[in-house]
Design a protein around this motif. Structure first.
Motif, PDB file in Angstrom:
ATOM      1  N   VAL A  45       0.842  -1.197   0.000  1.00  0.00           N
ATOM      2  CA  VAL A  45       0.000   0.000   0.000  1.00  0.00           C
ATOM      3  C   VAL A  45       0.877   1.248   0.000  1.00  0.00           C
ATOM      4  O   VAL A  45       0.617   2.207  -0.746  1.00  0.00           O
ATOM      5  CB  VAL A  45      -0.949   0.002   1.217  1.00  0.00           C
ATOM      6  N   ALA A  46       1.911   1.247   0.840  1.00  0.00           N
ATOM      7  CA  ALA A  46       2.820   2.397   0.895  1.00  0.00           C
ATOM      8  C   ALA A  46       3.474   2.658  -0.462  1.00  0.00           C
ATOM      9  O   ALA A  46       3.642   3.810  -0.878  1.00  0.00           O
ATOM     10  CB  ALA A  46       3.893   2.169   1.962  1.00  0.00           C
ATOM     11  N   ALA A 239       6.059   6.889   6.131  1.00  0.00           N
ATOM     12  CA  ALA A 239       5.299   6.320   5.017  1.00  0.00           C
ATOM     13  C   ALA A 239       4.652   4.997   5.417  1.00  0.00           C
ATOM     14  O   ALA A 239       3.499   4.718   5.061  1.00  0.00           O
ATOM     15  CB  ALA A 239       6.218   6.128   3.810  1.00  0.00           C
ATOM     16  N   VAL A 240       5.394   4.181   6.157  1.00  0.00           N
ATOM     17  CA  VAL A 240       4.850   2.904   6.631  1.00  0.00           C
ATOM     18  C   VAL A 240       3.656   3.146   7.555  1.00  0.00           C
ATOM     19  O   VAL A 240       2.614   2.469   7.442  1.00  0.00           O
ATOM     20  CB  VAL A 240       5.942   2.088   7.365  1.00  0.00           C
ATOM     21  N   TYR A 241       3.775   4.111   8.444  1.00  0.00           N
ATOM     22  CA  TYR A 241       2.689   4.412   9.381  1.00  0.00           C
ATOM     23  C   TYR A 241       1.436   4.881   8.635  1.00  0.00           C
ATOM     24  O   TYR A 241       0.310   4.488   8.971  1.00  0.00           O
ATOM     25  CB  TYR A 241       3.157   5.464  10.375  1.00  0.00           C
ATOM     26  N   LYS A 242       1.618   5.714   7.618  1.00  0.00           N
ATOM     27  CA  LYS A 242       0.484   6.152   6.797  1.00  0.00           C
ATOM     28  C   LYS A 242      -0.227   4.944   6.194  1.00  0.00           C
ATOM     29  O   LYS A 242      -1.463   4.870   6.188  1.00  0.00           O
ATOM     30  CB  LYS A 242       0.966   7.074   5.663  1.00  0.00           C
ATOM     31  N   ALA A 243       0.563   4.008   5.687  1.00  0.00           N
ATOM     32  CA  ALA A 243      -0.012   2.806   5.071  1.00  0.00           C
ATOM     33  C   ALA A 243      -0.720   1.941   6.102  1.00  0.00           C
ATOM     34  O   ALA A 243      -1.790   1.379   5.832  1.00  0.00           O
ATOM     35  CB  ALA A 243       1.082   2.018   4.358  1.00  0.00           C
ATOM     36  N   PHE A 284      -2.025  -7.336  10.965  1.00  0.00           N
ATOM     37  CA  PHE A 284      -1.359  -6.111  10.526  1.00  0.00           C
ATOM     38  C   PHE A 284      -1.213  -5.159  11.717  1.00  0.00           C
ATOM     39  O   PHE A 284      -2.205  -4.778  12.337  1.00  0.00           O
ATOM     40  CB  PHE A 284      -2.163  -5.410   9.426  1.00  0.00           C
ATOM     41  N   ALA A 285       0.028  -4.791  12.032  1.00  0.00           N
ATOM     42  CA  ALA A 285       0.243  -3.807  13.093  1.00  0.00           C
ATOM     43  C   ALA A 285      -0.360  -2.468  12.658  1.00  0.00           C
ATOM     44  O   ALA A 285      -0.261  -2.089  11.490  1.00  0.00           O
ATOM     45  CB  ALA A 285       1.728  -3.652  13.372  1.00  0.00           C
ATOM     46  N   THR A 286      -0.982  -1.768  13.588  1.00  0.00           N
ATOM     47  CA  THR A 286      -1.596  -0.481  13.256  1.00  0.00           C
ATOM     48  C   THR A 286      -0.646   0.684  13.475  1.00  0.00           C
ATOM     49  O   THR A 286      -0.961   1.823  13.130  1.00  0.00           O
ATOM     50  CB  THR A 286      -2.861  -0.261  14.098  1.00  0.00           C
TER      51      THR A 286
END
Length: 329
Positions: A45-46, A239-243, A284-286
């Motif tokens: 997704v990212a 970017a990972v956190y946004k995804a 999936f980690a949030t």
């Protein structure tokens, strides 16, 4: 006349000037993943939604197919960042590495494998495994260690109660199960659901639901890279956190549509049902924080499997500072 010539030159050179600015503001990152898996949906997704690009990063993804190969790529500078199980960082540290591998952003927080039986088992109980031929994963890898941990919790000794086969490379396990005599196997999605749809197997249990939260797959890098490229690692983590947030907030069908380019041979509805299964068990980690409880659970699983080389403190190999700053922005 001179002013006109100057203006003409500026207009002519403007695209080159802008190009130079864009190039200087973009950093390249070589990212390697341990396998291609639906389990890593937030990563795709990212990439697909341009979150890395928004951070000024040009991320080149490669798949290295196996923990050993992934770590070799990272240690030899064939990759800047690796997505792989946290156990690999412990193995490297235990070898007295002068440049330890640091876990900085967690992507998945449960095991991602499912127990698949060759024959239908509508009334499956774990006791059914005793005396069976079980096609296992690589010794010392997270799937196998979690698998053994779960089996032991159900009173099954993997070494004595099963005909445990571990001589097949990770990428060849699905094919070996179809063509071989094994009665059970551990598989990731979407392979598990594909097998079920094609009649090659039947999902009877989830190892992720049974094993609790662990840092199953984590973005990591060498300490030296982190020291020299902290800003890039911060942007990567953002970017990972946004995804992760987008995956949490959107449906399995929407996620499947976005990441479809990474699974061209899998039908969209199968991708969606597999993603829904992972979302349902909170795989999936949030957020990217790897907490100490998860780290301790990982070490307990490794110790139970006889694979923990040393009791490595959480603080030595986990950096949560970057993730915490991003979440609190």
């Amino acid at each position: 006349m001179k002013k006109l010539i100057k203006m003409t030159l500026i207009v002519a050179l403007l695209p080159l000037i802008l190009l130079g600015c864009n190039q200087s503001s973009t950093s390249s990152i070589k990212l390697t993943e341990v396998t291609r898996s639906l389990f890593y949906a937030p990563q795709y997704v990212a990439l697909e939604k341009g979150y890395f690009e928004e951070e000024g990063l040009d991320v080149e993804l490669q798949t290295t197919w196996g923990g050993d190969k992934t770590m070799t790529a990272l240690l030899s500078d064939g990759a800047d960042i690796a997505l792989v199980g946290s156990e690999t960082s412990i193995y490297v540290y235990a070898q007295n590495s002068k440049d330890p591998v640091i876990n900085f952003a967690q992507l998945t927080q449960t095991d991602g494998t499912f127990l698949v039986a060759k024959e239908p088992k509508p009334d499956f109980v774990w006791e059914d495994l005793k005396g069976s031929t079980f096609l296992g994963q690589r010794k010392g890898g997270m799937p196998q260690m979690v698998g053994e941990f779960v089996l032991k919790n159900h009173g099954i000794d993997p070494k004595n109660d099963l005909d445990l086969q571990q001589n097949i490379d990770f990428a060849n396990i699905p094919g070996a199960f179809v063509s071989g005599d094994a009665e059970y196997v551990q598989l990731f999605e979407p392979t598990a659901s594909t097998f079920e749809k094609e009649g090659n197997g039947h999902i009877v249990a989830s190892f992720g639901e049974e094993s609790g939260n662990v840092p199953y797959t984590v973005f990591m890098t060498k300490q030296s890279y982190l020291d020299e490229n902290e800003e890039e690692v911060q942007k990567f983590t953002r970017a990972v956190y946004k995804a992760q947030q987008w995956v949490e907030e959107n449906s399995a069908e929407e996620i499947a549509s976005v990441i479809k380019p990474y699974f061209e041979d899998t039908e969209l509805d199968l991708l969606a049902s597999s993603i829904e299964r992972y979302k349902g068990q909170q795989s999936f980690a949030t957020n990217p924080i790897l907490d100490k409880e998860e780290w301790d659970n990982l070490k307990a699983i490794m110790e139970e499997a006889g694979e923990l080389p040393a009791d490595i403190p959480y603080e030595d190999l986990v950096n949560t500072t970057i993730a915490e700053e991003i979440i609190n922005d």
